[in-house]
Design an enzyme around this catalytic site. Structure first.
Site, PDB file in Angstrom:
ATOM      1  N   HIS A 297       8.432   7.375   8.695  1.00  0.00           N
ATOM      2  CA  HIS A 297       9.231   7.637   7.508  1.00  0.00           C
ATOM      3  C   HIS A 297      10.614   8.073   7.999  1.00  0.00           C
ATOM      4  O   HIS A 297      10.828   8.258   9.197  1.00  0.00           O
ATOM      5  CB  HIS A 297       8.546   8.683   6.629  1.00  0.00           C
ATOM      6  CG  HIS A 297       7.266   8.185   6.030  1.00  0.00           C
ATOM      7  ND1 HIS A 297       7.068   8.040   4.674  1.00  0.00           N
ATOM      8  CD2 HIS A 297       6.113   7.762   6.605  1.00  0.00           C
ATOM      9  CE1 HIS A 297       5.865   7.564   4.442  1.00  0.00           C
ATOM     10  NE2 HIS A 297       5.253   7.395   5.602  1.00  0.00           N
TER      11      HIS A 297
ATOM     12  N   ASN B 168       9.359   5.182   3.761  1.00  0.00           N
ATOM     13  CA  ASN B 168       9.120   4.519   5.042  1.00  0.00           C
ATOM     14  C   ASN B 168      10.418   3.983   5.640  1.00  0.00           C
ATOM     15  O   ASN B 168      11.403   3.760   4.925  1.00  0.00           O
ATOM     16  CB  ASN B 168       8.153   3.344   4.856  1.00  0.00           C
ATOM     17  CG  ASN B 168       6.752   3.786   4.531  1.00  0.00           C
ATOM     18  OD1 ASN B 168       5.973   4.112   5.414  1.00  0.00           O
ATOM     19  ND2 ASN B 168       6.418   3.797   3.246  1.00  0.00           N
TER      20      ASN B 168
ATOM     21  N   ARG C 110       0.829  -1.208   0.000  1.00  0.00           N
ATOM     22  CA  ARG C 110       0.000   0.000   0.000  1.00  0.00           C
ATOM     23  C   ARG C 110       0.864   1.259   0.000  1.00  0.00           C
ATOM     24  O   ARG C 110       1.048   1.894  -1.024  1.00  0.00           O
ATOM     25  CB  ARG C 110      -0.954  -0.017   1.205  1.00  0.00           C
ATOM     26  CG  ARG C 110      -2.149   0.941   1.039  1.00  0.00           C
ATOM     27  CD  ARG C 110      -1.847   2.382   1.389  1.00  0.00           C
ATOM     28  NE  ARG C 110      -1.463   2.604   2.763  1.00  0.00           N
ATOM     29  CZ  ARG C 110      -1.121   3.769   3.268  1.00  0.00           C
ATOM     30  NH1 ARG C 110      -1.092   4.844   2.489  1.00  0.00           N
ATOM     31  NH2 ARG C 110      -0.746   3.893   4.533  1.00  0.00           N
TER      32      ARG C 110
ATOM     33  N   CYS D 117       4.139  10.058   0.652  1.00  0.00           N
ATOM     34  CA  CYS D 117       2.758  10.547   0.567  1.00  0.00           C
ATOM     35  C   CYS D 117       2.649  11.471  -0.635  1.00  0.00           C
ATOM     36  O   CYS D 117       3.336  12.506  -0.684  1.00  0.00           O
ATOM     37  CB  CYS D 117       2.368  11.284   1.848  1.00  0.00           C
ATOM     38  SG  CYS D 117       0.698  11.979   1.785  1.00  0.00           S
TER      39      CYS D 117
ATOM     40  N   HIS E 147       4.065   4.655  12.663  1.00  0.00           N
ATOM     41  CA  HIS E 147       4.249   4.541  11.214  1.00  0.00           C
ATOM     42  C   HIS E 147       5.298   5.586  10.860  1.00  0.00           C
ATOM     43  O   HIS E 147       5.007   6.788  10.810  1.00  0.00           O
ATOM     44  CB  HIS E 147       2.935   4.813  10.495  1.00  0.00           C
ATOM     45  CG  HIS E 147       3.055   4.826   8.999  1.00  0.00           C
ATOM     46  ND1 HIS E 147       2.684   3.763   8.211  1.00  0.00           N
ATOM     47  CD2 HIS E 147       3.515   5.773   8.145  1.00  0.00           C
ATOM     48  CE1 HIS E 147       2.905   4.057   6.939  1.00  0.00           C
ATOM     49  NE2 HIS E 147       3.417   5.283   6.872  1.00  0.00           N
TER      50      HIS E 147
END
Length: 294
Positions: free
Chosen positions: A207, A247, A13, A238, A205
């Site tokens: 980055h 990420n 994703r 993004c 999450h």
């Protein structure tokens, strides 16, 4: 009792949503199969967002039925009730909801205000629960915004409280730009836990724009965070956050935990092979100079 470590690989994703080369359906299926084979029970497999918004992920409805049998912990991003309906039809047991702690980023990412987004997500969560789906929540730009800079802790707390009311199973704080520091991680974990009575397991999450992601992982782990997300090769970003980094790298994250004697159950050799295969697929489907100029 302290929770067991959970690493969710988000390559299918977040890793692919703004990739430079399109990954065909069959290769996405092979990617999910490879991740599960390498030891990942938790994989974010796609996004049920309109393809005009995320053109690299138009095929979730075809992907999920081909991989749903692989693990009971697969999840997809679903921004509204229609997204949840698609997840149900495809056969997923869980969805991820997302809203931003920054008004400007929320407008860019979701094309509406934070308050309007929370209203939609509240209805979406109720619908998902009524269909017996697990609902996870994520707060984008929980540290810094590409448009507004530093994001107030109060904004993050407000979003966390809203997610608590929605009954989410886990709540991720997302470092969308990749500029969070360990001090910021500690500060926001503490504030969110106070505001939600520590009732919701927290995740990160991350980055990795500054190279501080593993330091942030270490800080969060010391504060009993046990849910982390990552992507192969540090892919991802993004599309609606200028300057967002990739990420945190899955292989580096797994190796980091293993070096501390914390078992992940992941086969690093298989991951390395899978990463090379995926990067080769992306390279084969890079736009030509003529396509890039059009």
């Amino acid at each position: 009792m302290t929770e067991a470590l959970v690493i969710t690989d988000v390559t299918p994703r977040d890793g692919l949503q703004d990739a430079s080369g399109f990954v065909p359906l069959e290769d996405k299926i092979a990617l999910v199969e490879g991740l599960v084979s390498a030891g990942f029970a938790h994989v974010e497999v796609t996004s049920f967002v309109h393809p005009l918004r995320i053109p690299m992920l138009p095929d979730g409805d075809q992907l999920v039925p081909r991989v749903a049998h692989l693990s009971k912990h697969l999840v997809a991003l679903a921004p509204n009730i229609k997204g949840v309906e698609r997840a149900i039809t495809a056969g997923l047991p869980a969805v991820m909801l997302v809203a931003s702690a920054s008004e400007s980023h929320n407008q860019a990412n979701l094309n509406r205000s934070r308050q309007d987004t929370l209203a939609i997500l509240s209805e979406t969560a109720r619908y998902a629960h009524s269909r017996e789906l697990l609902v996870h929540g994520a707060i984008s730009a929980a540290f810094e915004c590409p448009f507004e800079g530093w994001v107030p802790v109060a904004n993050v707390v407000e979003m966390a409280q809203a997610y608590r009311e929605m009954g989410v199973t886990t709540l991720n704080l997302a470092d969308t730009l990749g500029t969070a520091t360990p001090k910021m991680v500690k500060e926001r974990i503490h504030a969110v836990r106070e505001a939600t009575d520590s009732s919701i397991p927290l995740g990160l999450h991350l980055h990795d724009r500054q190279g501080w992601a593993l330091a942030n992982v270490a800080m969060a782990y010391e504060w009993d965070v046990r849910h982390f997300e990552s992507a192969l090769g540090g892919l991802g970003g993004c599309p609606y956050a200028p300057g967002a980094a990739g990420n945190v790298d899955t292989e580096k994250l797994v190796a980091f935990f293993e070096a501390q004697g914390i078992t992940t159950g992941v086969d690093l050799d298989k991951l390395a092979i899978l990463r090379r295969q995926l990067l080769n697929v992306i390279a084969r489907h890079l736009p030509t100079p003529e396509e890039g100029a059009s």
